[in-house]
Design an enzyme around this catalytic site. Structure first.
Site, short mmCIF file in Angstrom:
data_model
loop_
_atom_site.label_atom_id
_atom_site.label_comp_id
_atom_site.label_asym_id
_atom_site.label_seq_id
_atom_site.Cartn_x
_atom_site.Cartn_y
_atom_site.Cartn_z
N HIS A 40 0.84 -1.21 0.00
CA HIS A 40 0.00 0.00 0.00
C HIS A 40 0.87 1.25 0.00
O HIS A 40 2.01 1.24 0.48
CB HIS A 40 -1.00 0.00 1.16
CG HIS A 40 -0.40 0.07 2.53
ND1 HIS A 40 -0.01 1.24 3.13
CD2 HIS A 40 -0.13 -0.91 3.46
CE1 HIS A 40 0.44 1.01 4.35
NE2 HIS A 40 0.39 -0.30 4.58
N ASP A 84 -0.03 4.51 1.13
CA ASP A 84 -0.19 5.55 2.14
C ASP A 84 0.64 5.25 3.37
O ASP A 84 1.08 4.12 3.59
CB ASP A 84 -1.66 5.71 2.52
CG ASP A 84 -2.28 4.43 3.06
OD1 ASP A 84 -2.00 3.35 2.50
OD2 ASP A 84 -3.05 4.50 4.05
N ASP A 119 6.48 1.54 6.48
CA ASP A 119 5.17 0.89 6.44
C ASP A 119 4.27 1.76 5.56
O ASP A 119 3.76 2.78 6.00
CB ASP A 119 4.60 0.79 7.86
CG ASP A 119 3.17 0.29 7.90
OD1 ASP A 119 2.71 -0.26 6.90
OD2 ASP A 119 2.52 0.46 8.95
N GLU A 133 -4.77 2.36 2.89
CA GLU A 133 -4.87 1.16 3.71
C GLU A 133 -5.02 1.49 5.18
O GLU A 133 -5.75 0.81 5.91
CB GLU A 133 -3.62 0.29 3.49
CG GLU A 133 -3.65 -1.05 4.19
CD GLU A 133 -2.96 -1.05 5.56
OE1 GLU A 133 -2.97 -2.10 6.21
OE2 GLU A 133 -2.43 0.00 5.96
N GLU A 134 -4.33 2.53 5.63
CA GLU A 134 -4.23 2.78 7.07
C GLU A 134 -5.54 3.27 7.69
O GLU A 134 -5.74 3.12 8.88
CB GLU A 134 -3.12 3.80 7.34
CG GLU A 134 -1.72 3.37 6.90
CD GLU A 134 -1.15 2.24 7.74
OE1 GLU A 134 -1.85 1.74 8.64
OE2 GLU A 134 0.00 1.85 7.49
N ASP A 138 3.89 -6.40 3.38
CA ASP A 138 3.53 -5.44 4.41
C ASP A 138 3.69 -5.98 5.83
O ASP A 138 3.19 -5.40 6.78
CB ASP A 138 2.07 -5.00 4.19
CG ASP A 138 1.67 -3.80 5.05
OD1 ASP A 138 2.57 -3.07 5.48
OD2 ASP A 138 0.47 -3.61 5.28
N HIS A 151 3.82 3.38 12.90
CA HIS A 151 2.76 4.27 13.37
C HIS A 151 3.24 5.18 14.50
O HIS A 151 2.41 5.78 15.19
CB HIS A 151 1.50 3.50 13.81
CG HIS A 151 0.87 2.70 12.73
ND1 HIS A 151 -0.36 2.08 12.88
CD2 HIS A 151 1.27 2.39 11.48
CE1 HIS A 151 -0.68 1.44 11.77
NE2 HIS A 151 0.32 1.60 10.91
#
Length: 484
Positions: A77, A79, A116, A146-147, A170, A459
């Site tokens: 992904h 984003d 990520d 995705e997030e 991922d 994150h």
């Protein structure tokens, strides 16, 4: 300078990753990065498609003589999670990520790095650009958003992909093959109220700031026992209200549904005679928090300072209901998987609590490998907040990815890893959500597996990716493609 990462090995992977760090790409702002990837595919002369929701698909023909081999879909992904330390000025909509090398790791200065899942996208781009590799037909799927809700994966149409095998890039532990993941659901909770304009004469306003927590990914890091800023600050507020006459004016804790909240801020009022005692209480709680999380959190910082008196307060009944609901809310690990020891089955993350315009918003992300357990946890949390008079709505639900331990690609990849590195990889189920479960719904016959390099603390601004593991994973991917 962040450009120094372009000199790392394998150079093509790091070149593309560097390019991605220079493109602002927080969830919901995909135009620039999808344009970059689509242009990349077209400049290589490869078939490049973009679907209705914005996912980009690039197809590369098989090496001559390999046309009959299975088609592999490399999936990642585009984003990234926009998290930063409060001390840094960084606009994720305009500013590039300032990545740098620290020993065996690549990090970012005071922000998330975006490995990520930028490193997964870079792997796919490097495969597409390398004409020395031997492989069957390749297609690289770059999903969007995705997030926050996995919109790209949910938007896939059944006939868009042609792959027989999905290689998701991922996951975040090199040497581990992931064959399943948890599903999730959002609880969006709200309290509406009419602001209380009466503030007793002699009351003083205080700003509470809880900072310095590690935070992290609410799936990958939930088992580490890290502190949740929302839970801690409400624990303090409850005592301040009950024993010191405090009233709550506003709260702002956490920022992302899938990140363990690292910071929380509140404005309270308190009778002037109790201010000195409140200072001592804040200091005592800081000591308590540091003691309770010794060895887990090294930098918990809890302070109080004088503030301007607010114009309004949250009504006392609403305030008390909110405090009791937050205190009673399950947070963290709830159950473990018996078939995969050490793997979390179910968890909840009290991600966001904030006030604005006569509204209190609470957001919780529930994860579980079991659909029945997921809805059981959601129901339990719904009951807690419903009893407090809140409105509870569900959103963003997605299924988990069911493990297939008899998967042919799993067998091949286990042997390949053993041959390359002299040790057998672990086979695991991930508690974090991967797009595989959603893609599996549209493509039930596709054989799937997830891999990735060592990536820690996604994150959060502590995110970092291990340089040697990136090179090993690149070697692994290219040899797997050669053997399929």
């Amino acid at each position: 300078m962040s450009a120094e990462i372009k000199n790392l090995s394998p150079k093509p992977v790091w070149d593309y990753f560097y390019n991605l760090t220079q493109i602002p790409r927080p969830t919901g702002h995909m135009e620039a990065v999808t344009r970059y990837v689509a242009t990349f595919g077209k400049e290589l002369g490869l078939e490049t498609l973009q679907d209705e929701v914005g996912n980009v698909l690039i197809r590369k023909p098989a090496t001559p003589g390999r046309e009959g081999h299975k088609t592999v879909t490399l999936q990642s992904h585009l984003d990234m999670v926009p998290q930063k330390n409060s001390s840094v000025k960084h606009d994720f909509l305009t500013d590039p990520i300032d990545a740098y090398i620290d020993g065996d790791w690549v990090k970012a200065r005071e922000t998330t790095l975006g490995a990520d899942n930028g490193i997964g996208a870079a792997f796919a781009m490097a495969v597409l650009a390398d004409n020395t590799l031997q492989h069957g037909q390749i297609e690289a799927l770059f999903t969007i958003d995705e997030e926050e809700g996995m919109d790209g994966a949910f938007g896939l149409k059944p006939n868009f992909l042609k792959g027989d095998i999905l290689l998701n890039c991922d996951s975040e532990e090199e040497g581990e093959l992931f064959v399943g993941c948890a599903g999730g659901a959002d609880l969006n909770i709200s309290f509406q109220f009419k602001e209380d304009t009466y503030i007793p004469e002699g009351d003083t306003a205080v700003k509470l700031s809880l900072t310095g927590l590690k935070g992290g990914h609410s799936g990958v890091d939930i088992h580490l026992g890290r502190a949740n800023a929302n839970k801690l600050i409400f624990r303090f507020i409850k005592e301040a209200v009950c024993d010191y006459g405090a009233r709550l004016a506003s709260i702002d804790g956490g920022s992302l549904r899938n990140a363990i909240p690292r910071e929380a801020f509140a404005i309270i009022t308190i009778p002037g005679d109790n201010v000195e005692a409140l200072w001592e209480l804040v200091s005592d709680y800081q000591d308590t928090f540091r003691s309770e999380y010794k060895g887990i959190e090294e930098s918990i910082h809890f302070v109080a300072e004088m503030a301007d008196l607010p114009k309004t307060l949250i009504p006392e009944e609403i305030q008390d209901d909110l405090i009791n609901a937050i205190e009673g809310c399950q947070n963290g690990v709830i159950s473990m998987l018996s078939d995969f020891p050490g793997t979390v089955e179910s968890s909840s993350n009290l991600a966001i609590v904030r006030t604005a315009n006569e509204l209190i918003e609470v957001k919780i992300l529930v994860r579980s490998s079991s659909e029945s357990r997921k809805y059981s946890v959601c129901s339990s949390l719904e009951s807690v907040f419903a009893l407090a008079g809140a409105r509870v709505e569900y959103g963003g639900a997605y299924n988990g990815w069911e493990p297939n331990i008899n998967s042919p690609i799993l067998k091949l990849m286990k042997k390949t890893y053993q041959d390359l590195f002299g040790k057998e990889p672990s086979v695991k189920v991930m508690h974090a959500g991967l797009e595989c479960g959603i893609i599996q719904g549209a493509y039930p016959q596709m054989d799937m597996i997830s891999i990735g390099p060592d990536l820690q603390h996604p994150h959060s601004p502590d995110e970092r990716v291990n340089i040697p593991s990136v090179e090993r994973v690149w070697t692994f991917i290219t040899e797997v493609l050669n053997r399929i």
